[in-house]
Write a protein that holds these residues in place. Structure first.
Motif, PDB file in Angstrom:
ATOM      1  N   ALA A 289      -4.663  -0.902  -0.244  1.00  0.00           N
ATOM      2  CA  ALA A 289      -5.345  -0.787   1.051  1.00  0.00           C
ATOM      3  C   ALA A 289      -6.214  -2.001   1.353  1.00  0.00           C
ATOM      4  O   ALA A 289      -6.281  -2.464   2.495  1.00  0.00           O
ATOM      5  CB  ALA A 289      -6.187   0.490   1.074  1.00  0.00           C
TER       6      ALA A 289
ATOM      7  N   ASP B  31       0.850  -1.192   0.000  1.00  0.00           N
ATOM      8  CA  ASP B  31       0.000   0.000   0.000  1.00  0.00           C
ATOM      9  C   ASP B  31       0.886   1.242   0.000  1.00  0.00           C
ATOM     10  O   ASP B  31       1.023   1.948   0.989  1.00  0.00           O
ATOM     11  CB  ASP B  31      -0.926  -0.001   1.218  1.00  0.00           C
TER      12      ASP B  31
ATOM     13  N   SER C 148      -3.379   1.317  -5.311  1.00  0.00           N
ATOM     14  CA  SER C 148      -3.823   1.162  -3.923  1.00  0.00           C
ATOM     15  C   SER C 148      -3.769  -0.302  -3.489  1.00  0.00           C
ATOM     16  O   SER C 148      -4.344  -1.179  -4.130  1.00  0.00           O
ATOM     17  CB  SER C 148      -5.250   1.680  -3.755  1.00  0.00           C
TER      18      SER C 148
END
Length: 329
Positions: free
Chosen positions: A274, A216, A272
């Motif tokens: 995440a 991330d 990303s």
């Protein structure tokens, strides 16, 4: 668990199988026996998913792990066979139409993909759309019991891509070498073993869904990567950091001749991660990946590039010409 793994002898597939065996799972692999040696401790079956898989007739497992599927129709047939109630498919961030915006997440637009498309797996120019077709084959068949792990740039032992191994090999030779652009430019690279661990964690928990399995944020820089290569090899190599405009004017090809170099490619390296992080992705220090990859190469490991891939690296003659031009300039 009883796991069925397609492939399982090269790079990501090998990392998955080695980790699974180490966790005590009963692993059956199916492959053509052409890419590499089978991992010790598995039940190794021979079969070609482009034709038929009679070798699996009547067999059932707890989960299918598919790190090798590239042709949607072949993945669809495998999914339809319902060898197990859970299906984990290793995909790629190349399914996204564009990686030119920082923070691309799982909601970004993908190539359309066709779940029953046939084709040549060696045609890497259509990798993105075909991998998306493979994803659709799993999603349409397994729904919430399907895992789609979209990996970014993968590195580590048993590499079958060859970018980090090329840098290690070049730096081991020593002397001045071309270092492209900004040494502080972030890179987002994942060790195949960390990808494997994430996939197996989700399989064990039977957690489906779609994840970009990437750090991330950048987990190293171009400068740190090359420094790690110097330290791992014990070389006297010296990085000559050159302006990207100069390199392009000299006809140096990004990515192909200087691996991992994309001029102005900051957004490419900031997908990303995440979602995967929240789902438990764990990353080892990048210097460990570099060190272990070098030890694998030193112990006789070699890059066996996937079909259709071109070799990486600038020739010695061209490198010397560019170094001379830089010194003169």
């Amino acid at each position: 668990m009883r796991l069925l793994v397609f492939g399982g002898t090269s790079f990501v597939g090998r990392a998955i199988v080695e980790d699974a065996v180490g966790r005590g799972h009963l692993v059956t692999t199916v492959n053509r026996g052409l890419t590499g040696a089978d991992v010790a401790g598995v039940e190794a079956l021979r079969g070609d998913r482009s034709t038929e898989l009679g070798v699996l007739a009547g067999r059932t497992f707890d989960a299918v792990v598919d790190p090798s599927g590239q042709v949607p129709l072949q993945v669809l047939r495998t999914a339809w066979a319902k060898y197990a109630p859970f299906y984990a498919f290793v995909s790629t961030t190349a399914v996204y139409r564009a990686l030119d915006a920082a923070g691309t997440d799982e909601s970004a637009a993908t190539w359309p993909g066709v779940a029953d498309e046939d084709g040549d797996p060696a045609d890497l120019t259509t990798l993105g759309p075909r991998k998306r077709g493979c994803e659709l084959a799993v999603e349409q068949t397994y729904g919430s019991q399907g895992l789609i792990a979209r990996a970014g740039m993968i590195v580590g032992p048993h590499d079958n891509v060859g970018q980090l191994p090329w840098w290690l090999g070049r730096i081991a030779v020593g002397g001045p070498f071309i270092a492209p652009g900004d040494p502080g430019r972030g890179l987002q690279l994942i060790d195949a073993r960390d990808l494997a661990a994430f996939v197996l964690d989700q399989v064990e928990a039977r957690r489906g869904g779609v994840h970009n399995v990437v750090p991330d944020g950048p987990n190293t820089t171009m400068g740190r990567l090359l420094d790690d290569c110097v330290r791992a090899t014990g070389s006297d190599a010296e990085a000559m950091w050159m302006d990207e405009g100069f390199l392009l004017a000299q006809g140096v090809q990004p990515w192909a001749e200087l691996p991992l170099w994309i001029p102005g490619g900051g957004a490419f390296w900031s997908v990303s991660g995440a979602s995967a992080k929240a789902a438990g992705l764990r990353l080892r220090p990048f210097a460990e990946t570099v060190r272990d990859t070098w030890e694998w190469l030193r112990s006789g490991g070699e890059v066996r590039a996937v079909a259709g891939a071109h070799p990486f690296g600038i020739s010695k003659e061209k490198e010397q010409k560019v170094l001379a031009a830089w010194e003169s300039a």
